[in-house]
Design an enzyme around this catalytic site. Structure first.
Site, PDB file in Angstrom:
ATOM      1  N   TRP A  94      37.456  38.853  49.781  1.00  0.00           N
ATOM      2  CA  TRP A  94      38.212  39.891  49.072  1.00  0.00           C
ATOM      3  C   TRP A  94      38.518  41.105  49.962  1.00  0.00           C
ATOM      4  CZ3 TRP A  94      35.281  40.421  43.705  1.00  0.00           C
ATOM      5  CH2 TRP A  94      35.468  39.251  42.973  1.00  0.00           C
ATOM      6  N   HIS A 120      34.541  38.434  61.665  1.00  0.00           N
ATOM      7  CA  HIS A 120      35.927  38.357  61.190  1.00  0.00           C
ATOM      8  C   HIS A 120      36.822  39.153  62.150  1.00  0.00           C
ATOM      9  CE1 HIS A 120      39.497  38.857  58.763  1.00  0.00           C
ATOM     10  NE2 HIS A 120      39.071  37.836  58.037  1.00  0.00           N
ATOM     11  N   GLU A 122      39.143  41.124  61.676  1.00  0.00           N
ATOM     12  CA  GLU A 122      39.369  42.525  61.294  1.00  0.00           C
ATOM     13  C   GLU A 122      38.205  43.405  61.728  1.00  0.00           C
ATOM     14  OE1 GLU A 122      40.281  41.805  57.186  1.00  0.00           O
ATOM     15  OE2 GLU A 122      42.245  41.000  57.737  1.00  0.00           O
ATOM     16  N   GLY A 136      46.926  37.193  56.992  1.00  0.00           N
ATOM     17  CA  GLY A 136      47.659  38.198  56.226  1.00  0.00           C
ATOM     18  C   GLY A 136      49.138  38.303  56.578  1.00  0.00           C
ATOM     19  N   SER A 143      46.539  32.863  55.919  1.00  0.00           N
ATOM     20  CA  SER A 143      47.702  32.664  55.036  1.00  0.00           C
ATOM     21  C   SER A 143      47.664  31.343  54.273  1.00  0.00           C
ATOM     22  CB  SER A 143      49.005  32.790  55.835  1.00  0.00           C
ATOM     23  OG  SER A 143      49.141  34.115  56.314  1.00  0.00           O
ATOM     24  N   GLY A 187      41.957  34.784  52.109  1.00  0.00           N
ATOM     25  CA  GLY A 187      41.978  36.242  51.936  1.00  0.00           C
ATOM     26  C   GLY A 187      42.873  36.637  50.782  1.00  0.00           C
ATOM     27  N   GLY A 188      44.092  37.086  51.092  1.00  0.00           N
ATOM     28  CA  GLY A 188      45.032  37.598  50.099  1.00  0.00           C
ATOM     29  C   GLY A 188      45.152  36.742  48.841  1.00  0.00           C
TER      30      GLY A 188
HETATM   31  P1  PGA Z   1      44.587  35.685  54.523  1.00  0.00           P
HETATM   32  O1  PGA Z   1      43.210  36.156  55.160  1.00  0.00           O
HETATM   33  O2  PGA Z   1      44.307  34.469  53.699  1.00  0.00           O
HETATM   34  O3  PGA Z   1      45.056  36.862  53.699  1.00  0.00           O
HETATM   35  O4  PGA Z   1      45.511  35.384  55.652  1.00  0.00           O
HETATM   36  C1  PGA Z   1      42.261  35.243  55.606  1.00  0.00           C
HETATM   37  C2  PGA Z   1      41.061  35.961  56.139  1.00  0.00           C
HETATM   38  O5  PGA Z   1      41.216  37.082  56.660  1.00  0.00           O
HETATM   39  O6  PGA Z   1      39.942  35.461  56.063  1.00  0.00           O
END
Ligand code: PGA
Length: 247
Positions: free
Chosen positions: A9, A86, A88, A167, A207, A228-229
């Site tokens: 999330w 991750h 990020e 993302g 994605s 993710g999203g």
């Molecule tokens: P996403 O992110 O599905 O939004 O591309 C995946 C993730 O960061 O684990």
């Protein structure tokens, strides 16, 4: 054994009320939910089928570390998994050395580790071999000093997440992701032998959505997905789980 779907999330949603609603809508077996830290305790009491993961963890088990959360604190909240490394977080300055320390402590304290690796677009433009070398190097550093028994404990999950696919709405090609995952599997088998390397699960992330989920999840070499999203939209997330359950 059903393939694993993990919902990351990230820093969403903004209230516990929304988090509970989202968790209830995603509460299915072989699903792992990774909410922000402040929601873990409450969601532990809400979930009946899904497991809980943190999105990060510290490498020391307590002490004078302002703002950090220890593996034991998470274990005591009935958190089963921890996402480590991750992209990020790597972007915010987390190095392979830090990630390695986190992986080691988390495994020792009995958390299951979801270790994220993946190349950026510059590397991918150089081709599949460059990407394979890049993730092999990440794995080498992130898993440095991890013993065969730990690898064989089934507590290590590796998520292949190409940075350029996260993302962006531009998922990798399922065939390309599978080839890179196979190369990592081979590396681990060579290094840790069949009892170590073959017990590690490999997920795809980047994605993933309701439309492409089946293409990834139906691949033999892909053991699940890190989402993710799309995990923030109950309708879409349910469709991904449905794609998994149809296998
Ligand atoms: P996403 O992110 O599905 O939004 O591309 C995946 C993730 O960061 O684990």
């Amino acid at each position: 054994m059903r393939k694993l779907i993990i919902a990351n999330w990230k820093s969403n949603p903004q209230s516990i009320t929304e988090a509970i609603k989202l968790a209830k809508a995603s509460d299915t077996r072989n699903v792992v939910i990774a909410p922000p830290y402040p929601y873990l305790e409450k969601l532990g009491g809400v979930l009946r089928h899904a497991s809980l993961s943190s999105q990060n963890v510290f490498w020391e088990d307590g002490g004078s570390y302002t703002g950090e959360v220890s593996p034991s604190q998470l274990k005591n909240l009935k958190v089963t998994y921890a996402i480590i490394g991750h992209s990020e977080r790597r972007r915010l300055g987390e190095t392979d050395e830090i990630i390695n320390k986190k992986v080691k402590t988390a495994l020792t304290r009995g958390l299951k580790v979801i270790l994220c690796v993946g190349e950026n677009s510059k590397v991918r433009r150089r081709g599949a071999l460059a990407s394979q070398r890049y993730v092999a190097n990440q794995l080498k550093k992130d898993l440095s000093g991890i013993k065969k028994q730990e690898m064989g404990s089934r507590n290590l999950i590796i998520a292949y997440e190409p940075v350029w696919a996260i993302g962006t709405g531009k998922a990798d090609k399922p065939g390309d992701a599978t080839a890179i995952i196979s190369s990592m599997r081979r590396e681990l088998l060579l290094k840790y032998g069949s009892l170590g390397g073959s017990r590690v699960k490999f997920l795809y992330g980047g994605s993933l959505n309701a439309k492409n989920a089946f293409q990834f999840l139906s691949r033999e070499g892909i053991d699940g997905a890190l989402v993710g999203g799309a995990s923030l939209n109950p309708k879409v997330f349910k469709a991904i789980i449905k794609a998994r359950d149809s296998l």
